[in-house]
Design an enzyme around this catalytic site. Structure first.
Site, mmCIF file in Angstrom:
data_model
loop_
_atom_site.group_PDB
_atom_site.id
_atom_site.type_symbol
_atom_site.label_atom_id
_atom_site.label_comp_id
_atom_site.label_asym_id
_atom_site.label_seq_id
_atom_site.Cartn_x
_atom_site.Cartn_y
_atom_site.Cartn_z
ATOM 1 N N HIS A 142 -1.222 11.329 1.540
ATOM 2 C CA HIS A 142 -1.766 12.695 1.590
ATOM 3 C C HIS A 142 -1.819 13.256 3.014
ATOM 4 O O HIS A 142 -2.028 14.457 3.191
ATOM 5 C CB HIS A 142 -3.170 12.752 0.993
ATOM 6 C CG HIS A 142 -3.199 12.505 -0.490
ATOM 7 N ND1 HIS A 142 -2.439 13.242 -1.374
ATOM 8 C CD2 HIS A 142 -3.879 11.596 -1.244
ATOM 9 C CE1 HIS A 142 -2.653 12.792 -2.611
ATOM 10 N NE2 HIS A 142 -3.516 11.798 -2.557
ATOM 11 N N ASP A 179 2.521 6.838 -7.056
ATOM 12 C CA ASP A 179 1.078 7.081 -7.117
ATOM 13 C C ASP A 179 0.834 8.261 -8.071
ATOM 14 O O ASP A 179 1.661 9.171 -8.165
ATOM 15 C CB ASP A 179 0.563 7.415 -5.717
ATOM 16 C CG ASP A 179 -0.949 7.479 -5.625
ATOM 17 O OD1 ASP A 179 -1.544 6.524 -5.111
ATOM 18 O OD2 ASP A 179 -1.538 8.498 -6.075
ATOM 19 N N HIS A 181 -1.128 10.644 -7.821
ATOM 20 C CA HIS A 181 -1.310 11.908 -7.093
ATOM 21 C C HIS A 181 -0.033 12.243 -6.328
ATOM 22 O O HIS A 181 0.652 11.345 -5.837
ATOM 23 C CB HIS A 181 -2.484 11.784 -6.123
ATOM 24 C CG HIS A 181 -3.768 11.398 -6.781
ATOM 25 N ND1 HIS A 181 -4.210 10.088 -6.830
ATOM 26 C CD2 HIS A 181 -4.672 12.149 -7.452
ATOM 27 C CE1 HIS A 181 -5.369 10.055 -7.488
ATOM 28 N NE2 HIS A 181 -5.666 11.289 -7.887
ATOM 29 N N ASP A 263 -2.651 4.050 -9.466
ATOM 30 C CA ASP A 263 -3.680 4.827 -10.162
ATOM 31 C C ASP A 263 -3.140 5.598 -11.364
ATOM 32 O O ASP A 263 -3.900 6.318 -12.023
ATOM 33 C CB ASP A 263 -4.433 5.761 -9.196
ATOM 34 C CG ASP A 263 -3.537 6.421 -8.163
ATOM 35 O OD1 ASP A 263 -2.296 6.303 -8.289
ATOM 36 O OD2 ASP A 263 -4.068 7.049 -7.230
HETATM 37 ZN ZN LIG Z 1 -3.507 8.351 -5.825
#
Ligand SMILES: [Zn+2]
Length: 326
Positions: A142, A179, A181, A263
């Site tokens: 991120h 991931d 996200h 995740d």
């Molecule tokens: Zn994540």
């Protein structure tokens, strides 16, 4: 020459040419978040414990060194690196944004997370290891060029990719991010870079909100394949088979860096995909097939998210088993 100052970490003789490398460091346990925060030291303990089992005896194990500032500087301005260093509290916690905090041990942990990525690149490039898994924290995907975000301080995958290009003269590197996200930071850093392909599967809509199919980068080297809440391994595998793997094969990367977040596992509390361990093993083998075809098998995998300890541990074990060709 900048790079002559870097340590020859990959020459350590216990790194075997035959065996998958596991890179970690206990200092990564000293990065603390507020009580109840999902990104916690127990995540790393759970991964380490899973990789102590009998079938992981052949892993070559090495501690992550602190990254040189010059290596981190390949992706982040020095002002940003210094601001992170100076934000490190002498005690207690400092909050950088709603999700992202630092404790007294955070800066060293972040240096070692980036340094582990750099060491892993050196190891696979020098053929001291066929591939590597870097189990460190904080995660990285991120972090944008000059903004910490979403539990992340330095973008370890981006640093690995740029380092492989600058230090080892690789032309093309692919970052594959499964991931749950979207890796907005990696997308931001390589938006205008024709020689780094960034591919991502992720739940959408979900934090951080980026990752639409229409986000393709200046040179059409950003490949987003969003999934919907409730999707499972069927849709995940289809996204790889129909979207990501064909683009990767056509791009012919000289190295694949994996942003390995777990995740998307069905047990994970932060998201709503329903992957199981076998899906992470499957995607790992598919990416290794691409690497075998065009990158002499070179794969460097970096731990990103994964917040259910059991789901994380079992998924990481399946991922590393595949890297070991088990
Ligand atoms: Zn994540």
């Amino acid at each position: 020459m900048l790079w002559q100052a870097l340590p020859a970490v990959a020459t350590r003789d216990y790194i075997s040419a035959m065996f998958t490398l596991l890179v970690t460091h206990p200092a990564c346990l000293d990065h603390l978040n507020p009580a109840g925060h999902p990104e916690r030291p127990d995540r790393l303990r759970a991964v380490a414990q899973a990789l102590e089992g009998e079938r992981f005896q052949d892993l070559a194990r090495v501690e992550a060194p602190k990254a040189e500032i010059e290596a981190i500087g390949l992706c982040h301005p020095l002002d940003y690196i210094n601001a992170i260093k100076e934000a490190t509290p002498a005690n207690g916690l400092t909050r950088l944004d709603a999700d992202t905090s630092m404790s007294p041990g955070s800066f060293e942990a972040a240096l070692r997370a980036a340094g582990g990525a750099v060491l892993a690149v050196d190891a696979v490039m020098s053929k001291r290891a066929p591939n590597a898994f870097v189990a460190t924290r904080p995660p990285g995907h991120h972090t944008e060029t000059a903004r910490p975000m979403g539990f992340c301080l330095f973008n370890n995958a981006a640093i690995a990719a740029r380092y492989a290009q600058k230090r080892h003269s690789l032309e093309r590197v692919a970052i594959v991010d499964f991931d749950v996200h979207h890796g907005n930071g990696s997308q931001d850093i390589f938006w205008s870079d024709a020689n780094v392909m960034y591919c991502s599967t992720h739940e959408m809509p979900l934090y951080p909100g980026t990752g639409a199919v229409t986000e393709r980068g200046e040179h059409d080297t950003i490949v987003n394949a969003p999934l919907r809440a409730g999707n499972d391994g069927t849709q995940f595998r289809a996204a790889f088979e129909t979207v990501i793997l064909p683009r990767l094969r056509a791009f012919r990367p000289d190295l694949i860096v994996i942003s390995a977040g777990f995740d998307a596992h069905m047990r994970d509390p932060l998201a709503n995909l329903n992957l199981v361990e076998a899906d992470f093993g499957w995607v790992t083998r598919k990416l290794m097939d691409v690497a075998d075809a065009c990158a002499e098998g070179r794969v460097v995998s970096l731990l990103e998210g994964g917040y259910d300890l059991q789901g994380l541990a079992q998924s990481a074990a399946a991922h590393v088993t595949a890297l070991m060709r088990g």
